[in-house]
Design a protein around this motif. Sequence first.
Motif, PDB file in Angstrom:
ATOM      1  N   GLU A 295       0.837  -1.194   0.000  1.00 36.11           N
ATOM      2  CA  GLU A 295       0.000   0.000   0.000  1.00 36.11           C
ATOM      3  C   GLU A 295       0.878   1.253   0.000  1.00 36.11           C
ATOM      4  O   GLU A 295       0.645   2.207  -0.744  1.00 36.11           O
ATOM      5  N   TYR A 296       1.911   1.223   0.851  1.00 37.68           N
ATOM      6  CA  TYR A 296       2.774   2.399   0.942  1.00 37.68           C
ATOM      7  C   TYR A 296       3.586   2.586  -0.334  1.00 37.68           C
ATOM      8  O   TYR A 296       3.904   3.719  -0.698  1.00 37.68           O
TER       9      TYR A 296
ATOM     10  N   TYR B 121      -0.366   8.645   6.184  1.00 33.66           N
ATOM     11  CA  TYR B 121      -0.326   7.196   6.107  1.00 33.66           C
ATOM     12  C   TYR B 121       0.313   6.589   7.358  1.00 33.66           C
ATOM     13  O   TYR B 121      -0.229   5.665   7.962  1.00 33.66           O
TER      14      TYR B 121
ATOM     15  N   GLY C 206      -4.433   5.329   1.624  1.00 33.34           N
ATOM     16  CA  GLY C 206      -4.385   3.917   1.940  1.00 33.34           C
ATOM     17  C   GLY C 206      -5.681   3.471   2.605  1.00 33.34           C
ATOM     18  O   GLY C 206      -6.769   3.853   2.188  1.00 33.34           O
TER      19      GLY C 206
ATOM     20  N   HIS D 286      -5.351   9.063  -4.836  1.00 35.10           N
ATOM     21  CA  HIS D 286      -5.417   7.728  -4.236  1.00 35.10           C
ATOM     22  C   HIS D 286      -5.523   6.650  -5.314  1.00 35.10           C
ATOM     23  O   HIS D 286      -4.911   5.596  -5.212  1.00 35.10           O
TER      24      HIS D 286
ATOM     25  N   ARG E 272      -2.913   3.255  -5.865  1.00 32.10           N
ATOM     26  CA  ARG E 272      -3.315   1.883  -5.590  1.00 32.10           C
ATOM     27  C   ARG E 272      -2.316   0.874  -6.170  1.00 32.10           C
ATOM     28  O   ARG E 272      -1.740   1.104  -7.227  1.00 32.10           O
TER      29      ARG E 272
END
Lengths: 374, 332
Positions: A38-39, A68, B37, B75, B79
């Motif tokens: 994800e990061y 995050y 996230g 975002h 992904r």
Amino acid sequence: MALSEPATVPAYLDRRNNFGRSPAGGFQRLSFAGSASEYFGIWIVNILLTIVTLGIYSAWAKVRRNRYFYGNTVLLSRGFEYHAKGGQILIGRLIVFAYLIIYNVVLTVMPLAGGALGLLFFLFVPWLLTRGLRFSARVTSYRNVRFDFVGRTGGAFVAFIVGPVLAALTLGILAPLASRWSYRYIGNNLRYGRKAFATDPALGAIYKTWLPSAAMILLGLLIIGAIIAINITAMAPLIDDPDAISDELQASIGALTVLIYVLMFAVFGTASLFYRAGVRNVAWSATTFDGKHRLMSDLSRFRYTWIAVSNFVITLVTLGLMRPWAAVRMASYVNEHTAIRFEGEVGEIFSAIEQEGSAVGAEFMDIEGFDFGF
Amino acid sequence: MPSSLAEAGERLTVHGDAGAELSGGKLSAVEISPRVGAVPRRITFPDGSLFETGDNDAIDRFLTRKGRGREGIIHRMERFHPRLIAFVAAAILLGALIYRFALPALVEVAVAVTPPVVPRVMSVSTLEALDRTVLGDSELDEARRGRIIEGFRAIAALSAGGEGDYTLNFRKGGAIGPNAFALPDGTLILTDELVELAGNDTEMIVGVLAHEIGHVELKHSLRQIYRAAGVAALIMLIAGDIGSGAEDVLVQGGGLLSLSYSRSAEAAADRHSVELMLKAGRDPTAIARFFQLIETKLEDHSETSIFSTHPGTPERRKAILDLVAELRAQPR
């Protein structure tokens, strides 16, 4: 401060405890909920957009990165929140950038005025650091209650300028004193809602954790010295005759220089990582919140150093591509070894704090100074 | 506390378990945090109350329906998806392009817009600083000085800026020993030690001065300053989050690259010396003799290494002799 004693349990012994994950006394550990994959996306998009926008996006990149990491730092199943806006960070950076340009221009144009300017710099940096710490604290919240930082420039001057200078002048012998100053400065000026943190790491405990690092550096320097001595004795007869300086000798001198450089980097890097983990354990474990809730850090110095070193090597070997994985790995480890023990019922404690509200309103005007987290 | 979010016409409302409205506000006044996230979304109402939810997808669907789908574009890019491979490639490619083309172009622009007063002020202050610290008054006799000045004038007159652009200063080198260097405004400094090293070969010194004039004419010092600043900025930009250890390595790597730049600047100044000496009808190999002298007297046989600011002396000498041979072979 009697409460600080359990901190000095040697961290390497703590491995036994880690299997249980639930040390005595009801310590609540932090955890990290993020994942490397994800990061990775956030990280590469940050880099790409930063390049495309010629650096302007870097301020927003920082916001996304911190949101995050803070958001995935979980205590009692609630995450932390990072509220800074890209615009605030951009303005702060532009100010620092402008100062650095002016500083360098003046230094180039009038090298002899460098002394006076350096003095000014020494006053400017603590101010910036204080502002940066305050900014970082104020844009961080937990359960909708913000942190705050009330330290002053004078304290920052002692903690971040006098301390490191003193440590450097004494070849690191007074480094524990400097560490104590900076942890006390940060720890005693941090607020959560209207409640204060307090810390008083014992100097003796810091020296205890400093010793192995000092020994490591001494030993490392001895080995490096021995390597140099051996090579000089081997090369000396060859150099007496100037015509005999062959290409091979040239090459081996070059290789030796590189080797020594790498060794120095390795020795000082490892020793300082080892020390950093030890000091963190001592300082965090000597910290209380609101006078009664105890904080704790029980990093294993070996494990921490190993993670940092292997992260560095893997990042380098993969040309940076594994950096997100490395960052998540380190965050998970550090979080899992950081804990707080609440005296009393957690729900009641937090609803009391939430009732009081934050000392800082959400709509304050502030700008970021240096990038300086805590 | 457990609660649910609902849309009621223009408004967004939060209801508790019992169904009572806890908070609400007009959609335009409600702040919905952008998605990062799987971090829970924060929905902040005008009265300061906060609704938190881990159901990011539901919020995204709602925003898309409201025509605010564009807010989630960052975002969607982030992904985990094969597309990220293209992003990696693009980042590397763009970084390389910036280093290879944009940086040199920016340096050229910066050099072009720098007013002449900047190098002048830089030079005056540098000379002042050097005079106060290491340099002493020259102890050369008039006759020797005269011969050098005469040669210097002859080549300076033929350089692009003309004689007026350059001034020659004699100094005792002290700690810096035999050396000659140029400051960016055309101030040249020659140490007594170098003159003594050259013995009676005035031509050799003129060749060295022609090399220094080359540095000034090609604006090497300004370029180097801007380049170093540009590389530092580039590292800061890209290295937003690569870890402090890796950042150190990048900085050191940048240092090595700037050394390679410095070596090519030296080679360019060597060529300039040859060309200027030829133009003046003097001996273009004079500077090669100087390198020969360094090799024998100072026992410098070093080869080019990636750790030095100057190319290896024997290599420089050879490059100069090759160039002289080439230029002489050309029909004029």
